[in-house]
Design a protein around this motif. Structure first.
Motif, short mmCIF file in Angstrom:
data_model
loop_
_atom_site.label_atom_id
_atom_site.label_comp_id
_atom_site.label_asym_id
_atom_site.label_seq_id
_atom_site.Cartn_x
_atom_site.Cartn_y
_atom_site.Cartn_z
N ALA A 196 0.82 -1.22 0.00
CA ALA A 196 0.00 0.00 0.00
C ALA A 196 0.85 1.26 0.00
N SER A 197 2.03 1.20 0.58
CA SER A 197 2.90 2.39 0.66
C SER A 197 4.01 2.38 -0.39
N GLN A 198 3.92 1.46 -1.36
CA GLN A 198 5.01 1.31 -2.33
C GLN A 198 4.64 1.78 -3.74
N LEU A 199 3.60 2.61 -3.85
CA LEU A 199 3.22 3.11 -5.17
C LEU A 199 4.35 3.90 -5.79
N LYS A 200 4.58 3.67 -7.08
CA LYS A 200 5.61 4.39 -7.82
C LYS A 200 4.93 5.34 -8.81
N ALA A 201 5.42 6.57 -8.87
CA ALA A 201 4.87 7.51 -9.84
C ALA A 201 5.33 7.13 -11.24
N GLY A 202 4.43 7.22 -12.19
CA GLY A 202 4.79 6.90 -13.57
C GLY A 202 3.58 6.43 -14.36
N SER A 203 3.88 5.87 -15.52
CA SER A 203 2.83 5.35 -16.42
C SER A 203 3.14 3.88 -16.67
N PHE A 204 2.15 3.03 -16.43
CA PHE A 204 2.40 1.60 -16.45
C PHE A 204 1.36 0.86 -17.30
N VAL A 205 1.83 -0.09 -18.09
CA VAL A 205 0.93 -0.92 -18.89
C VAL A 205 0.25 -1.94 -17.98
N VAL A 206 -1.07 -2.03 -18.12
CA VAL A 206 -1.82 -3.09 -17.46
C VAL A 206 -2.39 -3.98 -18.57
N GLU A 207 -1.98 -5.24 -18.53
CA GLU A 207 -2.34 -6.17 -19.59
C GLU A 207 -3.79 -6.63 -19.46
N PRO A 208 -4.38 -7.11 -20.57
CA PRO A 208 -5.74 -7.66 -20.50
C PRO A 208 -5.84 -8.79 -19.49
N ARG A 209 -6.94 -8.80 -18.75
CA ARG A 209 -7.25 -9.82 -17.76
C ARG A 209 -6.26 -9.85 -16.60
N ALA A 210 -5.52 -8.76 -16.41
CA ALA A 210 -4.57 -8.71 -15.30
C ALA A 210 -5.30 -8.78 -13.97
#
Length: 384
Positions: free
Chosen positions: A80-94
């Motif tokens: 919960a406290s390890q979020l990283k700022a940025g833009s990330f690909v989320v794959e289908p059905r992830a």
């Protein structure tokens, strides 16, 4: 009576336990099972974003079914406290677990808009492109020369977007002066550059950085990377080379870099210069003469004159014996490797062959024939 109460209490307890077990099983399924996403998306995590905000964004984009399950899963897995700022690909059905892994692991953006400032031998340009998460291919949004071309519409908004990624890419064969001058034009960098690094000291490569990165710090990284490359390759050099120091190796590598753009030819070109050094022959290579005239500050833009080939400068290898005093550009790893592990050959000459490569020769007579063929090719091209 007491027996009936106890029996009812036991029944309620069993029902509650079954309900809890069902809830836990459902939670595990929601956490580790396939998600609802049908196409890959790019999820942006702003700097300082809360877990609640990210979960609501994911819900709005259709990546998860339940924001609370996502938050509970993050707490349960200690992410919960390890979020990283940025833009990330989320794959289908992830799954929720996979999405959490994508946005908390490396912190390196895998999608979104990227600005790549490419410093080439002739010019530099800024390429603005965006990764389409569905196809995993980049779509070019703009390409322009900073300080020369007008800024494309919308660039300011891209620069202000905290999810925009940045990189600086150095081509093999650029000079240190060119690198410094071009970095001054990069609008996403800051800081002054006190002096031009030594020629050859910068590693041609691609450098990922953030907006507001310091120019001098970036040059230090380039220098450290080149020093590490040179150290590794010097330690693995072939025995008996006519090179006394790593600087001499870097100098020879820079000449190889400027003489051929054909990767497979580098070891052969290096072998020609190695053989010439061993024979006590002058290297007679035009790029060194050009560097002596321009000091690496601009392309010559024309052919060399006979008077310039005769002019005595520390870099005129038609006049001096041996290597020039410094590198004439920043060579890449492959050219350094070629200089330190040249091909085995008896070649002493080479000339362009009209295909982008070179014709090699062991004797002057053979070389003269190759030169004549090249001149015929030049004449035919001039008449077309």
């Amino acid at each position: 009576m007491a027996r009936a109460i106890a029996s009812n209490a036991l029944t309620v307890f069993v029902v509650l336990m079954l309900a809890v077990a069902g809830i836990l099983a459902w939670g595990r399924s929601e956490y580790a099972g396939e998600g609802p996403l049908e196409e890959a998306i790019c999820v942006v995590v702003p700097s300082g974003a809360s877990l609640s905000r990210v979960s609501e964004d994911l819900l709005a984009q259709g990546a998860i079914d339940n924001a609370m399950v996502f938050r509970l899963g993050a707490e349960y897995s200690n992410r919960a406290s390890q979020l990283k700022a940025g833009s990330f690909v989320v794959e289908p059905r992830a799954s929720v677990d996979q999405i959490l892994g994508a946005i908390t692991s490396s912190g390196r953006s895998t999608c979104g808009t990227e600005i790549n400032y490419r410093i080439g031998v002739a010019t530099a340009n800024m390429l603005v492109r965006e990764l389409d998460p569905a196809t995993q291919t980049y779509v070019e949004l703009a390409s322009f020369v900073p300080g020369v071309d007008p800024e494309p519409e919308g660039l300011s908004a891209i620069l202000e977007n905290p999810s925009t990624r940045y990189r600086v890419t150095l081509a093999e064969g650029v000079t240190s002066w060119q690198v410094v001058e071009e970095l001054k034009q990069a609008p996403f960098l800051r800081g002054e550059i006190a002096e031009v690094p030594a020629e050859g000291a910068l590693a041609p490569d691609s450098y990922e950085l953030s907006r507001g990165s310091d120019r001098a710090t970036l040059l230090t990284e380039m220098t450290e990377r080149q020093a590490a490359i040179l150290s590794d390759l010097w330690a693995a050099r072939a025995p008996g080379l006519p090179l006394e120091t790593p600087l001499e190796a870097l100098t020879l590598a820079s000449i190889v870099e400027k003489e051929t753009g054909v990767a497979d030819e580098r070891p052969l070109v290096a072998s020609v210069f190695k053989n010439r050094l061993e024979e006590g022959m002058r290297l007679q290579t035009d790029p060194t003469v050009i560097y002596g005239l321009t000091e690496g500050k601009a392309p010559l833009g024309r052919g060399l004159r006979q008077s310039e080939l005769r002019r005595a400068t520390p870099y005129n290898t038609y006049v001096i014996t041996g290597l020039p005093p410094t590198p004439i550009a920043n060579p890449g790893r492959e050219s350094i490797a070629a200089a330190l592990n040249p091909a085995e050959s008896d070649y002493l000459f080479f000339v362009a062959d009209g295909t982008g490569g070179h014709a090699f020769a062991e004797t002057l007579a053979e070389h003269n024939r190759n030169v004549q063929r090249w001149r015929e090719i030049e004449a035919q091209r001039a008449n077309q």
